[in-house]
Design an enzyme around this catalytic site. Structure first.
Site, PDB file in Angstrom:
ATOM      1  N   HIS A  70      19.050 -36.683  30.588  1.00 40.88           N
ATOM      2  CA  HIS A  70      19.250 -35.510  31.439  1.00 40.88           C
ATOM      3  C   HIS A  70      18.294 -34.401  31.019  1.00 40.88           C
ATOM      4  O   HIS A  70      18.065 -34.180  29.830  1.00 40.88           O
ATOM      5  CB  HIS A  70      20.707 -35.036  31.416  1.00 40.88           C
ATOM      6  CG  HIS A  70      21.238 -34.631  30.069  1.00 40.88           C
ATOM      7  ND1 HIS A  70      21.042 -33.371  29.550  1.00 40.88           N
ATOM      8  CD2 HIS A  70      21.952 -35.316  29.143  1.00 40.88           C
ATOM      9  CE1 HIS A  70      21.638 -33.300  28.363  1.00 40.88           C
ATOM     10  NE2 HIS A  70      22.184 -34.469  28.086  1.00 40.88           N
ATOM     11  N   ASP A  72      18.664 -31.159  31.912  1.00 41.77           N
ATOM     12  CA  ASP A  72      19.288 -29.840  31.761  1.00 41.77           C
ATOM     13  C   ASP A  72      19.851 -29.652  30.353  1.00 41.77           C
ATOM     14  O   ASP A  72      20.030 -30.621  29.599  1.00 41.77           O
ATOM     15  CB  ASP A  72      20.404 -29.637  32.795  1.00 41.77           C
ATOM     16  CG  ASP A  72      21.538 -30.638  32.653  1.00 41.77           C
ATOM     17  OD1 ASP A  72      21.264 -31.840  32.467  1.00 41.77           O
ATOM     18  OD2 ASP A  72      22.714 -30.227  32.717  1.00 41.77           O
ATOM     19  N   ASP A 101      19.510 -32.497  22.373  1.00 44.21           N
ATOM     20  CA  ASP A 101      20.340 -32.872  23.540  1.00 44.21           C
ATOM     21  C   ASP A 101      19.709 -32.373  24.814  1.00 44.21           C
ATOM     22  O   ASP A 101      20.030 -31.301  25.265  1.00 44.21           O
ATOM     23  CB  ASP A 101      21.751 -32.301  23.353  1.00 44.21           C
ATOM     24  CG  ASP A 101      22.695 -32.715  24.452  1.00 44.21           C
ATOM     25  OD1 ASP A 101      22.373 -33.660  25.180  1.00 44.21           O
ATOM     26  OD2 ASP A 101      23.758 -32.087  24.584  1.00 44.21           O
ATOM     27  N   GLU A 131      23.712 -32.719  34.005  1.00 45.96           N
ATOM     28  CA  GLU A 131      24.612 -33.568  33.208  1.00 45.96           C
ATOM     29  C   GLU A 131      25.621 -32.706  32.482  1.00 45.96           C
ATOM     30  O   GLU A 131      26.769 -33.081  32.299  1.00 45.96           O
ATOM     31  CB  GLU A 131      23.803 -34.392  32.194  1.00 45.96           C
ATOM     32  CG  GLU A 131      24.625 -35.430  31.447  1.00 45.96           C
ATOM     33  CD  GLU A 131      25.260 -34.952  30.137  1.00 45.96           C
ATOM     34  OE1 GLU A 131      26.059 -35.699  29.567  1.00 45.96           O
ATOM     35  OE2 GLU A 131      24.965 -33.826  29.678  1.00 45.96           O
ATOM     36  N   HIS A 342      24.454 -28.160  21.506  1.00 48.78           N
ATOM     37  CA  HIS A 342      25.343 -27.099  21.997  1.00 48.78           C
ATOM     38  C   HIS A 342      25.573 -26.013  20.947  1.00 48.78           C
ATOM     39  O   HIS A 342      26.649 -25.440  20.858  1.00 48.78           O
ATOM     40  CB  HIS A 342      26.710 -27.672  22.450  1.00 48.78           C
ATOM     41  CG  HIS A 342      26.605 -28.711  23.521  1.00 48.78           C
ATOM     42  ND1 HIS A 342      27.668 -29.102  24.287  1.00 48.78           N
ATOM     43  CD2 HIS A 342      25.552 -29.428  23.977  1.00 48.78           C
ATOM     44  CE1 HIS A 342      27.277 -30.033  25.160  1.00 48.78           C
ATOM     45  NE2 HIS A 342      25.999 -30.237  24.975  1.00 48.78           N
TER      46      HIS A 342
HETATM   47 ZN   LIG Z   1      23.370 -34.648  26.392  1.00 46.14          ZN
END
Ligand SMILES: [Zn+2]
Length: 370
Positions: A70, A72, A101, A131, A342
């Site tokens: 992904h 994003d 990520d 995603e 994150h």
């Molecule tokens: Zn991810």
């Protein structure tokens, strides 16, 4: 361009899920073309924001594997000490939003696809948007029917350990309605907070039954639930007439979501029947299925062999939730650690990137070669 330069360029594009990812999509389409991919960039508009998926295929028409990622990222929240889009490099790490990520894994996949030789089957690349929100990108690419391969390698950061299963996810909102009254005569009203207390007790009972099913491959080995937010009440001398509870569930793969939703509805109906509440509303606000690939799957066995690491399981959701219901088999495998995802000052180690390219290249050659 090697994997490090490619990653640094990718970090430079702000692709937080709320932003457009068109510029990054155009850039990656060009990069894929340069290394021999036949590409398709498909644009969409979601709530006024332009989005795109990028698809590429290289090699003979005979379907091989799909590499998926992904484009994003989550929003850059406070706490960053560096510019999240400047791809600062220090102490063997590349810092940036999405470094682990999962722009790092995508850069490693593309570099590996460039290096892989002797292809007898095709390598496909599926790069998606949103995603981190509702999986809209992967759903669109699946609806388009463009993907040919049966096996998908998802490049989420797993420290290059193959992951063969994940728990599912559902979030829900329960609203309980009572009747307002004065605290000096509590019977003059129906307390929505009182109703929530009864609801939570029943919910605990429901989950204790659901938790009886265990799968030792997971940590913890059973489905989990968490009530994360409660809102109610205005003053100590008033019987509250409204209470809102927000919660999430993580069922084991194969555990139907209906088991939870039907159980909750039964509790809420009972509460209403016995006038513990006056009325209720219940809504599932988001959900994704878990997935599980058999431990003896032949492609998984090859992934274990190439990485030298046993397969594991995770309790977070990936796009495998969308690939598996349509018959694709998924392995989650990528450089970098989910520990860094994150979070402010997200980074990926350069050594992980280099190992990632090597492992993806060997995987492509083993799965798409002779
Ligand atoms: Zn991810």
């Amino acid at each position: 361009m090697n994997e490090i330069e490619l990653l640094r360029r990718m970090i430079g594009f702000n692709t937080e899920s709320k932003e457009s990812n068109i510029a990054l999509s155009e850039f990656l389409t060009q990069e894929l073309k340069k290394i021999g991919f036949r590409t398709e960039m498909t644009e969409y508009e979601l709530e006024g924001v332009k989005k795109a998926n990028v698809y590429g295929i290289k090699g003979p028409d005979n379907p091989g594997i799909v590499l998926s990622g992904h484009m994003d990222t989550v929003p850059a929240t406070g706490g960053w000490t560096a510019n999240p889009f400047s791809a600062e490099t220090k102490a063997g790490r590349i810092y940036g939003l999405g470094a682990a990520d999962m722009k790092g894994p995508i850069a490693a996949m593309i570099t590996a696809a460039e290096q892989a030789g002797g292809l007898e089957k095709s390598v496909e690349i599926a790069l998606t948007f949103n995603e981190e929100t509702h999986f809209e990108g992967v759903k669109k690419i699946l609806d388009s029917g463009v993907l040919k391969g049966d096996y998908v390698i998802l490049g989420e950061p797993t420290q290059l350990q193959p992951v063969r299963a994940s728990k599912g996810f559902a979030s829900a909102v329960v609203e309980l309605y009572g009747t307002a009254g004065h605290s000096s005569n509590p019977k003059s009203g129906i307390s929505a907070i009182g109703a929530s207390q009864v609801f939570m007790n029943y919910l605990e009972g429901l989950f204790n039954r659901i938790k009886c099913k265990e799968n030792p491959d997971f940590q913890p080995p059973y489905a989990t639930f968490n009530i994360g937010k409660i809102q109610s009440g205005t003053a100590v001398n008033l019987v509250p007439d409204y209470c809102k509870l927000e919660m999430e569930f993580r069922p084991l793969p194969g555990q139907p979501q209906d088991l939870i939703t039907e159980g909750i509805l039964k509790i809420l109906d009972t509460l209403k029947d016995f006038k513990t509440c006056r009325d209720y509303k219940f809504e599932i606000t988001d959900s994704a299925q878990g997935f599980e690939l058999e431990a003896d799957d032949k492609v998984l066995q090859k992934a274990i062999d190439i990485t030298g690491k046993d397969a594991s399981t995770v309790s977070y959701c990936t796009e495998a939730s969308c690939y598996t219901p349509v018959g694709k088999k998924c392995i989650v495998l990528g450089p970098g650690s989910i520990e860094q995802a994150h979070k402010p000052d997200e980074y990926i180690e350069i050594s992980q990137m280099q190992k990632g390219v090597e492992i993806y290249r060997r995987a492509i050659e083993r799965l798409c070669g002779k």
